[in-house]
Design a protein around this motif. Structure first.
Motif, PDB file in Angstrom:
ATOM      1  N   GLU A   1       0.836  -1.201   0.000  1.00 51.26           N
ATOM      2  CA  GLU A   1       0.000   0.000   0.000  1.00 51.26           C
ATOM      3  C   GLU A   1       0.873   1.254   0.000  1.00 51.26           C
ATOM      4  OE1 GLU A   1      -3.413   2.374  -0.109  1.00 51.26           O
ATOM      5  OE2 GLU A   1      -3.105   0.244  -0.545  1.00 51.26           O
ATOM      6  N   ASN A   2       1.986   1.216   0.721  1.00 51.78           N
ATOM      7  CA  ASN A   2       2.925   2.345   0.673  1.00 51.78           C
ATOM      8  C   ASN A   2       3.433   2.566  -0.752  1.00 51.78           C
ATOM      9  OD1 ASN A   2       2.698   2.681   3.427  1.00 51.78           O
ATOM     10  ND2 ASN A   2       4.895   2.592   3.826  1.00 51.78           N
ATOM     11  N   VAL A   3       3.714   1.480  -1.456  1.00 47.54           N
ATOM     12  CA  VAL A   3       4.187   1.574  -2.842  1.00 47.54           C
ATOM     13  C   VAL A   3       3.119   2.212  -3.721  1.00 47.54           C
ATOM     14  CG1 VAL A   3       4.863   0.240  -4.882  1.00 47.54           C
ATOM     15  CG2 VAL A   3       5.794  -0.352  -2.632  1.00 47.54           C
ATOM     16  N   PHE A   4       1.869   1.778  -3.576  1.00 49.16           N
ATOM     17  CA  PHE A   4       0.788   2.326  -4.398  1.00 49.16           C
ATOM     18  C   PHE A   4       0.657   3.840  -4.178  1.00 49.16           C
ATOM     19  CE2 PHE A   4      -1.515  -1.960  -3.621  1.00 49.16           C
ATOM     20  CZ  PHE A   4      -0.662  -2.597  -4.502  1.00 49.16           C
ATOM     21  N   LEU A   5       0.723   4.255  -2.934  1.00 46.39           N
ATOM     22  CA  LEU A   5       0.561   5.675  -2.621  1.00 46.39           C
ATOM     23  C   LEU A   5       1.776   6.487  -3.065  1.00 46.39           C
ATOM     24  CD1 LEU A   5      -1.122   5.405   0.890  1.00 46.39           C
ATOM     25  CD2 LEU A   5      -2.208   6.059  -1.272  1.00 46.39           C
ATOM     26  N   ALA A   6       2.971   5.921  -2.895  1.00 42.38           N
ATOM     27  CA  ALA A   6       4.173   6.621  -3.354  1.00 42.38           C
ATOM     28  C   ALA A   6       4.145   6.785  -4.863  1.00 42.38           C
ATOM     29  CB  ALA A   6       5.422   5.852  -2.922  1.00 42.38           C
ATOM     30  N   ALA A   7       3.692   5.753  -5.585  1.00 38.82           N
ATOM     31  CA  ALA A   7       3.583   5.848  -7.041  1.00 38.82           C
ATOM     32  C   ALA A   7       2.597   6.941  -7.432  1.00 38.82           C
ATOM     33  CB  ALA A   7       3.160   4.507  -7.628  1.00 38.82           C
ATOM     34  N   ALA A   8       1.461   6.991  -6.751  1.00 39.14           N
ATOM     35  CA  ALA A   8       0.460   8.021  -7.045  1.00 39.14           C
ATOM     36  C   ALA A   8       1.037   9.409  -6.797  1.00 39.14           C
ATOM     37  CB  ALA A   8      -0.782   7.807  -6.189  1.00 39.14           C
ATOM     38  N   ALA A   9       1.813   9.565  -5.720  1.00 35.70           N
ATOM     39  CA  ALA A   9       2.421  10.856  -5.403  1.00 35.70           C
ATOM     40  C   ALA A   9       3.423  11.286  -6.463  1.00 35.70           C
ATOM     41  CB  ALA A   9       3.099  10.792  -4.035  1.00 35.70           C
TER      42      ALA A   9
END
Length: 216
Positions: free
Chosen positions: A139-147
């Motif tokens: 989930e951290n990866v998904f949010l970092a990618a979105a950022a």
């Protein structure tokens, strides 16, 4: 990007351009995984990054056949009973399963340490702690990618897919494949799945299921 803005724009995107993800950005996004809480604080998570499209297709070779079987059986048998948004997601997602994993040219294979098998039948619920840790990290990866203005799509391995990948990449015993994950630049015409509208306050309870959290 503001954290809550990243939450708002994060979606599962299955249509990508062929523009490569910069190495520095990819490292930054994947490094975010190791900021997540993990079982026993061990952070036993490994990523295999695959950039070569021919190798990606080899690693995902079993995906196409398995997806075709799902389209021919599960979707047809259950279409009438599906929620409209659920059915729309399946109709869009299933034909794209192998293509989406190869299109951006950036396939990520996240492996997590798993003690106690089979995973789906743990002796006790705490046996899922390693699995839960992996998904906190992802989930951290998904949010970092979105950022970073990027998008992600993932596929949970089924049938022989995990064993196929583990054999090809030489994954050690005791590690499990969490998912197939692709990161890339979303295509201009990418379909962005509709999220069901809901009022979070109706799903937050105070002390008992029937007692809603009072509004401020």
């Amino acid at each position: 990007m503001d954290f809550y803005a990243a939450l708002d724009v994060r979606r599962t995107i299955r249509d990508f351009t062929e523009e490569p993800v910069a190495e520095e950005t990819l490292r930054k996004v994947l490094a975010a995984a190791f900021k997540a809480p993990t079982n026993d604080h061990l952070r036993q998570l490994e990523f295999v990054v695959v950039r070569d499209r021919a190798e990606i297709l080899r690693l995902t070779a079993t995906v196409a056949a398995n997806t075709e079987a799902i389209q021919q059986t599960f979707l047809k048998a259950n279409a009438a009973d599906m929620d409209g948004d659920e059915h729309a997601m399946f109709v869009d997602a299933l034909p794209k399963q192998q293509r989406m994993l190869a299109q951006s040219g950036c396939l990520i294979l996240p492996f997590f340490r798993q003690i106690g098998c089979p995973l789906c039948r743990p002796a006790e619920q705490s046996g899922l702690n390693y699995f839960a840790s992996a998904w906190c990290a992802l989930e951290n990866v998904f949010l970092a990618a979105a950022a970073e203005g990027l998008a992600c799509a993932f596929r949970i391995p089924i049938a022989d897919e995990s064993a196929h990948v583990k054999r090809l990449v030489g994954a050690p015993e005791g590690y499990e494949l969490a998912c197939f994950l692709t990161i890339g630049h979303p295509a201009p015409n990418a379909i962005r799945p509709r999220q069901k509208p809901l009022d979070p306050d109706c799903h937050i309870h105070l002390g008992a299921w029937q007692r809603p959290m009072p509004r401020v």
